[in-house]
Design an enzyme around this catalytic site. Structure first.
Site, short mmCIF file in Angstrom:
data_model
loop_
_atom_site.label_atom_id
_atom_site.label_comp_id
_atom_site.label_asym_id
_atom_site.label_seq_id
_atom_site.Cartn_x
_atom_site.Cartn_y
_atom_site.Cartn_z
N ALA A 165 23.13 22.51 -1.15
CA ALA A 165 22.94 22.71 -2.60
C ALA A 165 21.74 21.86 -3.01
O ALA A 165 21.88 20.71 -3.42
CB ALA A 165 24.19 22.31 -3.36
N ILE A 166 20.57 22.44 -2.85
CA ILE A 166 19.32 21.74 -3.14
C ILE A 166 18.79 22.24 -4.49
O ILE A 166 18.85 23.45 -4.77
CB ILE A 166 18.27 22.03 -2.03
CG1 ILE A 166 18.86 21.81 -0.63
CG2 ILE A 166 17.00 21.22 -2.24
CD1 ILE A 166 19.10 20.40 -0.22
N TYR A 194 20.59 24.82 -7.05
CA TYR A 194 21.74 25.44 -6.38
C TYR A 194 23.01 24.59 -6.45
O TYR A 194 24.07 25.03 -6.01
CB TYR A 194 21.38 25.79 -4.93
CG TYR A 194 20.64 27.11 -4.80
CD1 TYR A 194 19.45 27.34 -5.49
CD2 TYR A 194 21.11 28.14 -3.98
CE1 TYR A 194 18.77 28.55 -5.37
CE2 TYR A 194 20.44 29.34 -3.85
CZ TYR A 194 19.27 29.55 -4.56
OH TYR A 194 18.60 30.73 -4.43
N VAL A 215 25.56 28.76 -0.22
CA VAL A 215 26.38 28.19 -1.30
C VAL A 215 26.51 29.14 -2.49
O VAL A 215 27.44 29.00 -3.30
CB VAL A 215 25.79 26.84 -1.76
CG1 VAL A 215 24.52 27.02 -2.60
CG2 VAL A 215 26.82 26.02 -2.51
N ASP A 216 25.63 30.12 -2.59
CA ASP A 216 25.65 31.03 -3.75
C ASP A 216 26.73 32.09 -3.55
O ASP A 216 26.47 33.30 -3.61
CB ASP A 216 24.27 31.67 -3.97
CG ASP A 216 23.76 32.40 -2.74
OD1 ASP A 216 24.20 32.07 -1.61
OD2 ASP A 216 22.93 33.32 -2.90
N THR A 221 15.63 44.47 9.84
CA THR A 221 14.41 43.77 9.42
C THR A 221 14.19 42.53 10.29
O THR A 221 14.00 41.42 9.79
CB THR A 221 14.47 43.39 7.93
OG1 THR A 221 15.62 42.57 7.71
CG2 THR A 221 14.56 44.63 7.06
N GLU A 242 16.93 33.27 9.18
CA GLU A 242 17.71 34.46 9.57
C GLU A 242 17.05 35.20 10.74
O GLU A 242 17.73 35.69 11.64
CB GLU A 242 17.87 35.40 8.37
CG GLU A 242 18.75 36.59 8.64
CD GLU A 242 19.09 37.35 7.36
OE1 GLU A 242 20.16 37.09 6.76
OE2 GLU A 242 18.26 38.20 6.94
C1 5GW Z 1 15.58 28.72 -3.91
C2 5GW Z 1 14.68 29.76 -4.21
C3 5GW Z 1 14.54 30.81 -3.34
C4 5GW Z 1 15.29 30.83 -2.16
C5 5GW Z 1 16.18 29.78 -1.89
C6 5GW Z 1 16.31 28.72 -2.75
C7 5GW Z 1 17.28 27.64 -2.44
C8 5GW Z 1 18.22 27.82 -1.43
C9 5GW Z 1 17.36 26.43 -3.20
O1 5GW Z 1 16.56 26.15 -4.12
N1 5GW Z 1 18.34 25.52 -2.92
C10 5GW Z 1 19.24 25.74 -1.93
O2 5GW Z 1 20.13 24.90 -1.74
N2 5GW Z 1 19.16 26.86 -1.15
C11 5GW Z 1 20.13 27.01 -0.04
O3 5GW Z 1 19.69 28.00 0.86
C12 5GW Z 1 21.48 27.46 -0.57
O4 5GW Z 1 22.50 26.96 0.24
C13 5GW Z 1 21.37 28.94 -0.44
O5 5GW Z 1 22.62 29.59 -0.45
C14 5GW Z 1 20.63 29.08 0.87
C15 5GW Z 1 19.90 30.41 1.09
O6 5GW Z 1 19.16 30.78 -0.04
P1 5GW Z 1 19.59 32.01 -0.94
O7 5GW Z 1 21.07 31.99 -1.10
O8 5GW Z 1 18.81 31.98 -2.22
O9 5GW Z 1 19.17 33.24 -0.07
P2 5GW Z 1 19.73 34.75 -0.20
O10 5GW Z 1 19.08 35.49 0.92
O11 5GW Z 1 21.22 34.71 -0.05
O12 5GW Z 1 19.34 35.25 -1.56
MN MN Z 2 22.66 33.33 -0.47
#
Ligand code: 5GW
Ligand code: MN
Length: 357
Positions: free
Chosen positions: A127-128, A131, A217-218, A250, A308
């Site tokens: 959780a950065i 997040y 985390v989302d 992909t 990924e």
């Molecule tokens: C912020 C902007 C774009 C992409 C990632 C981030 C981001 C991800 C962040 O600002 N802080 C963060 O903690 N993350 C971590 O990376 C979270 O645990 C997040 O679940 C993981 C992957 O990024 P996601 O969830 O945005 O990627 P997708 O492919 O699920 O949309």
């Molecule tokens: Mn995600």
């Protein structure tokens, strides 16, 4: 003359004899200290190295200390050899790794086995920056659905420890908040997870848990996620590609990247947001992916889907021992395929506010 000659050769022989004795003693001292260094003790097995392997103390101890995992009488419908539990989906890979779909496992049998083994599970999450808003729902729903009744440690990696809510946890469950740097580029934020999990596997996880589950985390838990999902090393089918053919995966396709997968290879498209295994296997996986990411960096290339893409390359040549169906990482793309009967762990839609730091 005679005495002199005799005296000379006699002395010569005497000297040779002394040198021989000294050499013999040196040889003895050398071999003794070598055995002591190698075995930390003077033991008959040092003299019979071949015998030693099969009669070493360690192997006796391991066998004597093996814990019995024995089930009690349980009542359930018998498995039907001629009636597979699911005929609409693949439930076994060609390398004999089960694919976990609803209806394919008996959770009571598995829970009993994992309880007897006293298995401890670590759930890692990052959780950065913004997040941190996802953590509360993530933990609250995990308390309801994730490994209920088992020993669980939540490891939350964050750059904003003060924003992590203090939630009441059930018995045997702990929250560990770990400080990590926040990288400027979001690509770096997601990719560095490999390095951080690698480092903490070595320094912390190996001493605290048996299995690691590493997720985004989302997300929120929405249905049972239990020990049926655990194995030596496991990945999850990406919800967007589980029905797709190879050409639509992909994967990274540029040969300059360490993550490159040619168009005639690849089994599945795995999601970056859910993988795990024993701490040892997760260490190997994250170490491999981190090193591949660093090599790409040196070569000024970044894989199309970041960590990924590297995870997919890893699983191509290090086959997972279990695969989770998209039930375990669901995202709503509009459709609701009949094969997916339960949505156990669901992506929370993000607005652009959260993604912009
Ligand atoms: C912020 C902007 C774009 C992409 C990632 C981030 C981001 C991800 C962040 O600002 N802080 C963060 O903690 N993350 C971590 O990376 C979270 O645990 C997040 O679940 C993981 C992957 O990024 P996601 O969830 O945005 O990627 P997708 O492919 O699920 O949309
Ligand atoms: Mn995600």
């Amino acid at each position: 003359m005679f005495t002199n000659n005799w005296g000379k050769s006699g002395r010569k022989k005497y000297c040779l004899f002394i040198i021989f004795i000294i050499c013999l003693s040196l040889l003895f001292i050398f071999s003794f200290s070598w055995h002591t260094l190698e075995n930390s003790e003077w033991h008959p097995r040092a003299m019979f190295p071949c015998k030693a392997v099969s009669t070493s103390k360690a192997s006796y101890l391991d066998l004597d200390q093996l814990k019995e995992v024995k089930l009690q009488r349980m009542l359930y419908e018998k498995p039907e050899t001629l009636k597979p539990p699911r005929s609409d989906v693949l439930i076994m890979t060609p390398w004999f790794a089960p694919i976990v779909w609803d209806g394919t496992f008996n959770i009571d049998i598995l829970n009993e086995q994992f309880h007897q083994r006293g298995v401890r599970i670590g759930l890692t999450v990052f959780a950065i920056k913004k997040y941190t808003v996802f953590v509360k729902t993530f933990l609250e729903t995990a308390e309801k659905f994730f490994m209920v009744g088992h020993k669980v440690n939540y490891y939350v990696f964050t750059d904003r420890a003060s924003e992590i809510p203090n939630i009441t946890l059930s018995e045997g469950r702990h929250l560990v908040v770990l400080d990590v740097p926040s990288y400027k580029r979001w690509q770096e934020v997601t990719m560095r997870r490999m390095e951080i999990i690698r480092n903490y596997s070595r320094e912390l996880f190996i001493n605290e848990v048996d299995y690691l589950v590493c997720v985004d985390v989302d997300m929120r838990f929405n249905d049972h996620v239990g020990v049926e999902s655990l194995s030596n090393v496991f990945g999850t089918l990406h919800p967007g590609y589980f029905g797709a053919s190879r050409q639509y995966f992909t994967y990274e396709r540029r040969s300059q990247s360490q993550a490159c997968i040619p168009s005639d290879e690849g089994d599945f498209y795995y999601a970056g947001g859910y993988f795990g295994g024993t701490v040892e296997e997760v260490f190997k996986l994250t170490n491999h992916c981190h090193q591949a990411i660093m090599t790409d960096k040196e070569n000024n290339i970044e894989a199309i889907w970041h960590d990924e893409s590297h995870l997919n390359k890893y699983f191509l040549y290090h086959k997972p021992t279990k695969i989770l169906s998209p039930e375990y990482l669901w995202a709503d793309y509009g459709g609701s395929p009949a094969a997916v009967k339960r949505r156990r762990f669901i992506a929370i839609p993000k607005d652009s506010q959260i993604r912009n730091k």
